[in-house]
Design a protein around this motif. Structure first.
Motif, short mmCIF file in Angstrom:
data_model
loop_
_atom_site.label_atom_id
_atom_site.label_comp_id
_atom_site.label_asym_id
_atom_site.label_seq_id
_atom_site.Cartn_x
_atom_site.Cartn_y
_atom_site.Cartn_z
N ASN A 82 -5.74 2.86 -0.96
CA ASN A 82 -4.70 3.19 -1.96
C ASN A 82 -3.51 2.22 -1.90
O ASN A 82 -2.37 2.68 -1.79
N ASP A 83 -3.77 0.95 -1.93
CA ASP A 83 -2.68 -0.06 -1.92
C ASP A 83 -1.93 -0.14 -0.59
O ASP A 83 -0.90 -0.81 -0.52
N VAL A 84 -2.37 0.59 0.42
CA VAL A 84 -1.73 0.47 1.74
C VAL A 84 -2.56 -0.49 2.56
O VAL A 84 -3.78 -0.34 2.64
N LYS A 85 -1.90 -1.47 3.20
CA LYS A 85 -2.72 -2.49 3.87
C LYS A 85 -2.98 -2.14 5.32
O LYS A 85 -2.16 -1.49 5.99
N GLN A 86 -4.15 -2.54 5.79
CA GLN A 86 -4.50 -2.36 7.18
C GLN A 86 -3.81 -3.44 8.01
O GLN A 86 -3.79 -4.61 7.62
N GLY B 180 1.88 0.34 6.49
CA GLY B 180 0.47 0.01 6.70
C GLY B 180 -0.19 1.05 7.57
O GLY B 180 0.42 2.05 7.96
N GLY C 224 -9.61 -2.90 5.11
CA GLY C 224 -8.86 -3.71 4.16
C GLY C 224 -7.68 -2.91 3.67
O GLY C 224 -6.70 -2.74 4.38
N ASN C 225 -7.80 -2.31 2.47
CA ASN C 225 -6.73 -1.49 1.93
C ASN C 225 -7.20 -0.07 1.65
O ASN C 225 -8.37 0.14 1.36
#
Length: 300
Positions: free
Chosen positions: A51-55, A40, A48-49
């Motif tokens: 490239n599909d990496v979450k905060q 993350g 939020g996100n």
């Protein structure tokens, strides 16, 4: 054999942070970076996100058992505090240069990393550029008579980036890496507040008492550029040697080096040399700042 994986988090998503996320998501096959897994990112802004990496929150990043290492890409001013938090939480740290805005803080953090047996890696992509590698080859084995490195660039917010000797430490790193240890003989700084202009001039001596000058100049609309003039007993070098483009990006090269350290694949000698260079440059940056901030000496 089960391959060792290191969970990572990226802290700060400016230009460098976004490059870090991209490279962690796309490691080069069978490179050391394949051992890094991005869990993350942390940012004060809300995304939020990416490239599909979450905060994730800073607290979660510090507490998480899955995260073993932090990539710190925040503004210079907050490097010190952020490194400290992650080391205290028992995480390895990669941080963009400069690692701190005072030599004292840098030495303390380094000691802390050693006590906790954690890798503290400071990014120095300026040493990884093809341009620099060619320059280093060109300079090797030559006898310096005198030299100048002159950097120009656009305006930086000093409250965030620190004194120019620290924000411009990439140039100092070049000089130390090319010519060995240096001593500051004098340093001055000219500022024109109304024009948002700043010029720092530093005079060094090499171990052989040869003069080197570093000029760090910034103002509105100034092109980002380095000019060199290194004179040797054999002649002067005024232009950078031709250099090929590298197939591997600079942040990726740096990420591979960090992963190699985590995997224990970097020799003690290399680590010791690097530690000396990083802390020496920060010590010199401190000395330069003191010279520049001394009140004008008044001779009556």
């Amino acid at each position: 054999q089960i391959s060792k994986m290191f969970g990572t988090v990226v802290v700060g998503v400016g230009i460098a942070g976004l490059a870090r996320i991209r490279d962690l998501m796309n490691p080069i096959p069978s490179s050391p970076s394949e051992h890094l897994k991005l869990f993350g990112f942390v940012s004060r802004r809300s995304f939020g996100n990416i490239n599909d990496v979450k905060q994730i929150t800073l607290e979660d990043a510090l507490k998480s058992k899955d995260i073993h290492a932090a990539f710190i890409s925040t503004e210079n001013r907050s490097h010190e505090e952020t490194i400290r938090m992650f080391l205290e939480a028992g995480k390895h740290v990669l941080v963009e240069y400069p690692m701190a805005l005072s030599a004292k803080a840098a030495h303390e953090l380094w000691e802390m990393a050693e006590q906790k047996d954690k890798v503290l890696h400071v990014e120095h992509i300026e040493l990884l550029t093809e341009e620099y590698k060619q320059l280093k080859k060109e300079v090797a084995g030559k006898d310096l008579v005198k030299g100048t490195l002159h950097f120009t660039g656009s305006v930086l917010d000093e409250n965030k980036s620190g004194f120019p000797a620290f924000s411009g430490i990439a140039r100092l790193t070049w000089l130390i890496d090319l010519f060995g240890d240096l001593t500051v003989t004098s340093a001055t700084r000219e500022k024109q507040k109304d024009k948002n202009y700043s010029r720092m001039t530093v005079h060094f001596q090499t171990a052989n008492k040869k003069p080197l000058t570093w000029i760090e100049e910034r103002g509105p609309g100034m092109r980002r550029e380095k000019k060199i003039n290194f004179c040797f007993t054999s002649g002067c070098l005024e232009n950078f040697p031709e250099a090929p483009r590298s197939s591997v990006g600079l942040f990726m090269q740096d990420q591979n080096l960090f992963a190699k350290k985590l995997l224990g694949q970097v020799s003690k000698e290399e680590l010791a040399t690097e530690k000396w260079r990083i802390l020496r440059c920060l010590d010199l940056a401190d000395v330069i700042q003191q010279y520049c901030e001394e009140p004008e000496k008044i001779y009556s």
